[in-house]
Design a protein around this motif. Structure first.
Motif, PDB file in Angstrom:
ATOM      1  N   ALA A   1       0.839  -1.200   0.000  1.00 13.50           N
ATOM      2  CA  ALA A   1       0.000   0.000   0.000  1.00 13.50           C
ATOM      3  C   ALA A   1       0.870   1.243   0.000  1.00 13.50           C
ATOM      4  O   ALA A   1       1.885   1.300   0.684  1.00 13.50           O
ATOM      5  CB  ALA A   1      -0.893  -0.003   1.246  1.00 13.50           C
ATOM      6  N   ILE A   2       0.473   2.201  -0.792  1.00 12.74           N
ATOM      7  CA  ILE A   2       1.192   3.475  -0.779  1.00 12.74           C
ATOM      8  C   ILE A   2       0.162   4.598  -0.782  1.00 12.74           C
ATOM      9  O   ILE A   2      -0.791   4.564  -1.551  1.00 12.74           O
ATOM     10  CB  ILE A   2       2.186   3.563  -1.962  1.00 12.74           C
ATOM     11  N   ASN A   3       0.346   5.522   0.172  1.00 12.51           N
ATOM     12  CA  ASN A   3      -0.597   6.622   0.265  1.00 12.51           C
ATOM     13  C   ASN A   3      -0.010   7.829  -0.463  1.00 12.51           C
ATOM     14  O   ASN A   3       0.914   8.469   0.006  1.00 12.51           O
ATOM     15  CB  ASN A   3      -0.848   6.957   1.738  1.00 12.51           C
ATOM     16  N   CYS A   4      -0.573   8.094  -1.654  1.00  8.67           N
ATOM     17  CA  CYS A   4       0.020   9.127  -2.516  1.00  8.67           C
ATOM     18  C   CYS A   4      -0.121  10.515  -1.891  1.00  8.67           C
ATOM     19  O   CYS A   4       0.600  11.433  -2.270  1.00  8.67           O
ATOM     20  CB  CYS A   4      -0.636   9.115  -3.888  1.00  8.67           C
ATOM     21  N   ALA A   5      -1.060  10.669  -0.939  1.00 12.60           N
ATOM     22  CA  ALA A   5      -1.248  11.993  -0.335  1.00 12.60           C
ATOM     23  C   ALA A   5      -0.341  12.197   0.874  1.00 12.60           C
ATOM     24  O   ALA A   5      -0.112  13.322   1.292  1.00 12.60           O
ATOM     25  CB  ALA A   5      -2.700  12.166   0.090  1.00 12.60           C
ATOM     26  N   ALA A   6       0.181  11.086   1.426  1.00 13.21           N
ATOM     27  CA  ALA A   6       0.911  11.219   2.696  1.00 13.21           C
ATOM     28  C   ALA A   6       2.420  11.328   2.516  1.00 13.21           C
ATOM     29  O   ALA A   6       3.120  11.733   3.426  1.00 13.21           O
ATOM     30  CB  ALA A   6       0.590  10.020   3.585  1.00 13.21           C
ATOM     31  N   ILE A   7       2.921  10.972   1.350  1.00 15.45           N
ATOM     32  CA  ILE A   7       4.386  11.010   1.159  1.00 15.45           C
ATOM     33  C   ILE A   7       4.758  12.359   0.555  1.00 15.45           C
ATOM     34  O   ILE A   7       4.107  12.810  -0.393  1.00 15.45           O
ATOM     35  CB  ILE A   7       4.832   9.898   0.193  1.00 15.45           C
ATOM     36  N   PRO A   8       5.799  13.013   1.090  1.00 12.90           N
ATOM     37  CA  PRO A   8       6.203  14.290   0.501  1.00 12.90           C
ATOM     38  C   PRO A   8       6.475  14.113  -0.992  1.00 12.90           C
ATOM     39  O   PRO A   8       7.042  13.074  -1.399  1.00 12.90           O
ATOM     40  CB  PRO A   8       7.501  14.629   1.244  1.00 12.90           C
ATOM     41  N   GLU A   9       6.074  15.108  -1.761  1.00  9.73           N
ATOM     42  CA  GLU A   9       6.158  14.991  -3.217  1.00  9.73           C
ATOM     43  C   GLU A   9       7.570  14.571  -3.671  1.00  9.73           C
ATOM     44  O   GLU A   9       7.735  13.756  -4.570  1.00  9.73           O
ATOM     45  CB  GLU A   9       5.771  16.327  -3.845  1.00  9.73           C
TER      46      GLU A   9
END
Ligand SMILES: Nc1ncnc2c1ncn2[C@@H]1O[C@H](COP(=O)(O)OP(=O)(O)OP(=O)(O)O)[C@@H](O)[C@H]1O
Length: 590
Positions: free
Chosen positions: A346-354
């Motif tokens: 799972a990867i949370n695209c909103a939670a990882i710094p760009e």
């Protein structure tokens, strides 16, 4: 080398003269009789950290020790520093001091004991036999030793296999036995540590040499060479650095990476080999084991359909309010699908710094950027190989990355940052969002082609308040959280009240509340509305019908009494006129 009785013999042998030269450089005293050894406690630590070596070596060593039963010799296994881990066999005729020196805990590195088979084999990374006077220290000159370093599948030296016995005994076969046993250990180590998702290539000069411990073994993860036995590394002139970097195509440019069952010829350098290539064992997909869990009933009748789509490699996109169970459902689908033997990543695209999303997803080479780990990172996409990549909050993925992700999904290949090479990958994609992706496309924030690629099939999990049987779900969740185990019941009135709440945080919010209620309740207690936290009590407690109707009756009778005069009625009842005006307005509206 002055003063050495066998100086000429040593000088005539470059292996020995180099080793004696090194021994002199170490400043060793040839007459020393105190040997380096570690304490019992330290030995236990070293044994524990060499568990893998012992596991693969011991079955072969035990057979070897049986062969040596009558030969007055022992088999020794040392670690990569020359520290004796285990000694097998017995040497009754050997002097006590020498028997003691070969026991576990003794260090036989060249710098500790000068020229000796274990230490010298490590120094030259090759097999050697050292007889009697060839030993540098006088005290060891009663010994005959033959040793061979043991190589791990990743090319690193794990330790040394050695046979030692009295020098005055003949040892015609001993060195050959050591070499054959070391080859067997390395062979088993590669084969037994093979991952089901790796390719195994066996090569030999003769077709009948395949499936014997004389075969060269190469292991590929995708198309990258990641492990080999010593035979293969020697014959194909491979370096340790090439493990983990060279590809099948680079090694065998004329050969397709395709599985075969009957050995076929293959030319490498100036040699003709025969090879067999075994593909990763993904066959478990065809006969899946029993799924681990049922589909959540929030999927309704769509559940079965979603599994079939996922099995066919169709990308699913799940919409739903926050906390409605998008990830929960995705995990359950993974467990039910043919991808279940692979990981759910799972990867949370909103939670990882760009700035980090790219390296998180695609991985990076060692030192690809400032602050990168020196070991590099495989990246989430390659971690998901054979499994499911779950892209949460996909609507928040930066545009530049959307382009790269699209390429990975189309080409099924991923290139880590700082690398010019790509790795093939095969995984299913489930994405999730609470945003309207079509609107994001219209706003120019989301690539339309990526939307079509990710949303080959989409479904929406309704908010909890719209589920058909919320009371049933709450009861089940209560049991799941341990209510029954502790004999704590929710009162029927509370259950009804909870089922009617709007639940803006959906299952996540409901779950948290139930956990609070459970934590605060005593065994055997019935939980009612009064146990609710204040913010829920206000919302859940039903209006007091008696009190309300009593007030209403009183107001309307008083109004009648004063012919509808609001000021007098308010004064008589002791309430503000505004209260009566509001009520009158409400009556008119109703
Ligand atoms: N059907 C279900 N049965 C039991 N527990 C559930 C169910 N659905 C969700 N949950 C639980 O609710 C919590 C929230 O679920 P999940 O993280 O899957 O929601 P989400 O929709 O992905 O949320 P977000 O959009 O905020 O990422 C989790 O603790 C999960 O275990």
């Amino acid at each position: 080398m002055q003063g050495n009785p066998s100086a000429s013999a040593v000088n005539a042998n470059p292996l020995l003269s180099d080793s004696w030269f090194r021994s002199q450089l170490y400043g060793l005293d040839r007459t020393a009789d105190d040997f380096p050894r570690v304490r019992q406690g330290e030995l236990a630590d070293v044994l524990a950290s060499n568990a893998g070596l012992q596991q693969f070596a011991q079955p072969v060593i035990k057979q070897l020790a049986q062969k040596l039963a009558e030969k007055q010799s022992v088999v020794i296994l040392s670690d990569a520093t020359g520290l004796v881990l285990n000694t097998f066999g017995d040497m009754p005729s050997m002097e006590k001091a020498q028997r003691y020196a070969l026991a576990p805990g003794n260090l036989w590195s060249e710098c500790g004991r000068g020229t000796n088979a274990i230490g010298t084999a490590l120094a030259i990374d090759d097999g050697c036999e050292i007889e009697g006077h060839q030993h540098f220290l006088t005290l060891n000159q009663g010994l005959y030793c033959a040793a061979m370093p043991l190589q791990m599948p990743n090319g690193q030296i794990a330790g040394v296999l050695d046979i030692s016995g009295p020098a005055h005994f003949p040892h015609p076969q001993t060195f050959n036995w050591v070499k054959a046993a070391a080859k067997q250990i390395e062979y088993l180590w590669v084969k037994q540590s093979l991952h089901p998702q790796q390719w195994l290539m066996s090569l030999h000069l003769q077709p009948q040499g395949i499936d014997t411990s004389d075969e060269l073994l190469l292991v590929f993860s995708d198309n990258v060479l990641t492990a080999a036995n010593r035979l293969a590394m020697r014959e194909l002139a491979l370096s340790v650095e090439q493990l983990g970097s060279v590809t099948f195509q680079q090694l065998f440019p004329q050969q397709q990476q395709q599985a075969n069952t009957i050995p076929v010829p293959l030319d490498y350098a100036t040699q003709r080999y025969y090879f067999r290539l075994r593909a990763p064992q993904r066959s478990h997909f065809a006969t899946p084991s029993e799924p681990a869990s049922d589909l959540p009933f929030s999927l309704g009748r769509d559940g079965e359909k979603m599994v079939r789509l996922l099995n066919a490699g169709v990308s699913l996109c799940i919409h739903g309010e926050t906390g409605s169970g998008k990830e929960y459902v995705s995990r359950a689908l993974h467990q039910q699908s043919r991808w279940r033997e692979g990981k759910f990543v799972a990867i949370n695209c909103a939670a990882i710094p760009e700035a980090l999303i790219e390296s998180e997803l695609f991985g990076y080479q060692p030192g690809a950027f400032t602050g990168a780990s020196k070991n590099g990172y495989i990246g989430k996409i390659r971690e998901a190989d054979g499994g499911v990549l779950f892209l949460d909050e996909i609507g928040d993925m930066p545009l530049a990355l959307q382009t790269r992700l699209l390429r990975v999904l189309q080409e099924k290949e991923v290139a880590p940052l700082g690398s010019s090479r790509s790795w093939p990958v095969n995984f299913a994609v489930i994405s999730a969002t609470h945003r309207d992706l079509a609107q994001r496309v219209a706003e120019g924030e989301f690539r339309e082609d990526l939307l079509y690629r990710l949303q080959e099939f989409s479904m929406t999990i309704p908010p909890l308040r719209d589920w058909p049987d919320v009371e049933g779900f709450i009861s089940r969740l209560w049991l799941e959280l341990g209510g029954a185990d502790r004999d704590i019941q929710l009162s029927p009135a509370l259950l009804t009240a909870l089922a009617q709440l709007p639940w803006p945080g959906n299952v996540r919010q409901l779950r948290s509340l139930l956990r609070v209620l459970l934590a605060l309740a005593d065994e055997g207690e019935e939980v009612t509305e009064v146990h609710l936290p204040a913010e829920y009590r206000r919302a859940a407690l039903p209006p007091q019908p008696d009190r309300q109707s009593h007030d209403e009756r009183l107001i309307s009778e008083t109004l009648q009494c004063f012919n509808g005069n609001i000021s007098k009625t308010a004064e008589a009842l002791g309430v503000a006129r505004s209260t009566l005006y509001r009520r009158a307005a409400r009556d008119k509206r109703d």
